[in-house]
Scaffold this motif. Structure first.
Motif, PDB file in Angstrom:
ATOM      1  N   LYS A   1      -0.171   7.751   5.534  1.00  0.00           N
ATOM      2  CA  LYS A   1       0.462   8.936   4.925  1.00  0.00           C
ATOM      3  C   LYS A   1       1.931   9.090   5.324  1.00  0.00           C
ATOM      4  CE  LYS A   1      -3.521   9.939   3.190  1.00  0.00           C
ATOM      5  NZ  LYS A   1      -3.907   9.296   1.984  1.00  0.00           N
ATOM      6  N   GLU A   2       2.515   8.053   5.903  1.00  0.00           N
ATOM      7  CA  GLU A   2       3.930   8.081   6.277  1.00  0.00           C
ATOM      8  C   GLU A   2       4.792   8.020   5.010  1.00  0.00           C
ATOM      9  OE1 GLU A   2       7.160   5.281   8.646  1.00  0.00           O
ATOM     10  OE2 GLU A   2       5.194   4.484   8.154  1.00  0.00           O
ATOM     11  N   GLU A   3       5.818   8.866   4.953  1.00  0.00           N
ATOM     12  CA  GLU A   3       6.730   8.878   3.809  1.00  0.00           C
ATOM     13  C   GLU A   3       8.038   8.197   4.188  1.00  0.00           C
ATOM     14  OE1 GLU A   3       7.325  12.689   1.997  1.00  0.00           O
ATOM     15  OE2 GLU A   3       5.176  13.089   1.934  1.00  0.00           O
TER      16      GLU A   3
ATOM     17  N   PHE B   1       0.805  -1.212   0.000  1.00  0.00           N
ATOM     18  CA  PHE B   1       0.000   0.000   0.000  1.00  0.00           C
ATOM     19  C   PHE B   1       0.844   1.271   0.000  1.00  0.00           C
ATOM     20  CE2 PHE B   1      -2.583  -3.208   2.264  1.00  0.00           C
ATOM     21  CZ  PHE B   1      -3.550  -3.386   1.309  1.00  0.00           C
ATOM     22  N   TYR B   2       1.976   1.240  -0.685  1.00  0.00           N
ATOM     23  CA  TYR B   2       2.808   2.428  -0.840  1.00  0.00           C
ATOM     24  C   TYR B   2       2.690   2.956  -2.263  1.00  0.00           C
ATOM     25  CZ  TYR B   2       5.093   1.939   3.673  1.00  0.00           C
ATOM     26  OH  TYR B   2       5.353   1.897   5.004  1.00  0.00           O
ATOM     27  N   ASN B   3       2.665   4.261  -2.391  1.00  0.00           N
ATOM     28  CA  ASN B   3       2.666   4.916  -3.697  1.00  0.00           C
ATOM     29  C   ASN B   3       3.982   5.659  -3.869  1.00  0.00           C
ATOM     30  OD1 ASN B   3      -0.041   4.223  -4.340  1.00  0.00           O
ATOM     31  ND2 ASN B   3      -0.705   5.799  -2.911  1.00  0.00           N
ATOM     32  N   VAL B   4       4.539   5.623  -5.064  1.00  0.00           N
ATOM     33  CA  VAL B   4       5.797   6.314  -5.340  1.00  0.00           C
ATOM     34  C   VAL B   4       5.511   7.807  -5.501  1.00  0.00           C
ATOM     35  CG1 VAL B   4       7.721   6.548  -6.949  1.00  0.00           C
ATOM     36  CG2 VAL B   4       6.798   4.290  -6.435  1.00  0.00           C
ATOM     37  N   LEU B   5       6.187   8.637  -4.695  1.00  0.00           N
ATOM     38  CA  LEU B   5       6.037  10.086  -4.775  1.00  0.00           C
ATOM     39  C   LEU B   5       7.089  10.716  -5.676  1.00  0.00           C
ATOM     40  CD1 LEU B   5       5.388  11.134  -1.068  1.00  0.00           C
ATOM     41  CD2 LEU B   5       3.730  10.881  -2.901  1.00  0.00           C
ATOM     42  N   GLU B   6       8.320  10.218  -5.544  1.00  0.00           N
ATOM     43  CA  GLU B   6       9.433  10.850  -6.249  1.00  0.00           C
ATOM     44  C   GLU B   6      10.520   9.815  -6.513  1.00  0.00           C
ATOM     45  OE1 GLU B   6      12.767  14.281  -5.261  1.00  0.00           O
ATOM     46  OE2 GLU B   6      11.246  13.830  -3.784  1.00  0.00           O
TER      47      GLU B   6
ATOM     48  N   LEU C   1      14.188   6.142  -4.170  1.00  0.00           N
ATOM     49  CA  LEU C   1      12.867   6.712  -4.397  1.00  0.00           C
ATOM     50  C   LEU C   1      12.189   7.027  -3.078  1.00  0.00           C
ATOM     51  CD1 LEU C   1      10.630   3.856  -4.486  1.00  0.00           C
ATOM     52  CD2 LEU C   1      12.373   3.581  -6.190  1.00  0.00           C
ATOM     53  N   VAL C   2      11.183   7.894  -3.142  1.00  0.00           N
ATOM     54  CA  VAL C   2      10.404   8.288  -1.974  1.00  0.00           C
ATOM     55  C   VAL C   2       9.001   7.732  -2.160  1.00  0.00           C
ATOM     56  CG1 VAL C   2       9.503  10.213  -0.618  1.00  0.00           C
ATOM     57  CG2 VAL C   2      11.761  10.387  -1.663  1.00  0.00           C
ATOM     58  N   VAL C   3       8.502   7.048  -1.126  1.00  0.00           N
ATOM     59  CA  VAL C   3       7.166   6.464  -1.183  1.00  0.00           C
ATOM     60  C   VAL C   3       6.320   6.986  -0.025  1.00  0.00           C
ATOM     61  CG1 VAL C   3       7.919   4.357  -2.345  1.00  0.00           C
ATOM     62  CG2 VAL C   3       7.862   4.420   0.138  1.00  0.00           C
ATOM     63  N   LYS C   4       4.987   6.902  -0.200  1.00  0.00           N
ATOM     64  CA  LYS C   4       4.050   7.347   0.835  1.00  0.00           C
ATOM     65  C   LYS C   4       3.019   6.245   1.038  1.00  0.00           C
ATOM     66  CE  LYS C   4       1.078  11.291   1.856  1.00  0.00           C
ATOM     67  NZ  LYS C   4       0.615  12.574   1.314  1.00  0.00           N
ATOM     68  N   HIS C   5       2.783   5.887   2.311  1.00  0.00           N
ATOM     69  CA  HIS C   5       1.806   4.855   2.634  1.00  0.00           C
ATOM     70  C   HIS C   5       0.405   5.390   2.336  1.00  0.00           C
ATOM     71  CE1 HIS C   5      -0.480   1.899   4.965  1.00  0.00           C
ATOM     72  NE2 HIS C   5       0.567   1.114   4.742  1.00  0.00           N
TER      73      HIS C   5
END
Length: 73
Positions: free
Chosen positions: A34-36, A14-19, A26-30
């Protein structure tokens, strides 16, 4: 941290790639909390995309110009 086929492996979902910072970071957000997190891919040593200390080291090791290494990054 060592992983083995015989040991259990912890998976996070359930993580989405932010950057995408560079080829191995890479940076991900749950999706729910909403934890990065910043994630570095293990065993990958990709060329850098900016001039920094590691780029200088890579340039000396590979004998390639920094401009080419940045393009490859």
């Amino acid at each position: 941290m060592k992983y083995s086929a015989k040991e259990p492996c912890y998976l996070e979902t359930f993580y989405n790639v932010l950057e995408i910072k560079d080829a191995d970071t890479l940076v991900v957000k749950h999706a729910f909390s909403k934890e990065e997190k910043e994630i570095r891919l293990y065993g990958i040593d990709a060329p850098e995309i900016r001039k920094n200390r590691k780029l200088k080291i890579d340039e000396e090791k590979t004998h390639l110009p920094a401009s080419l290494l940045i393009e490859l990054g």
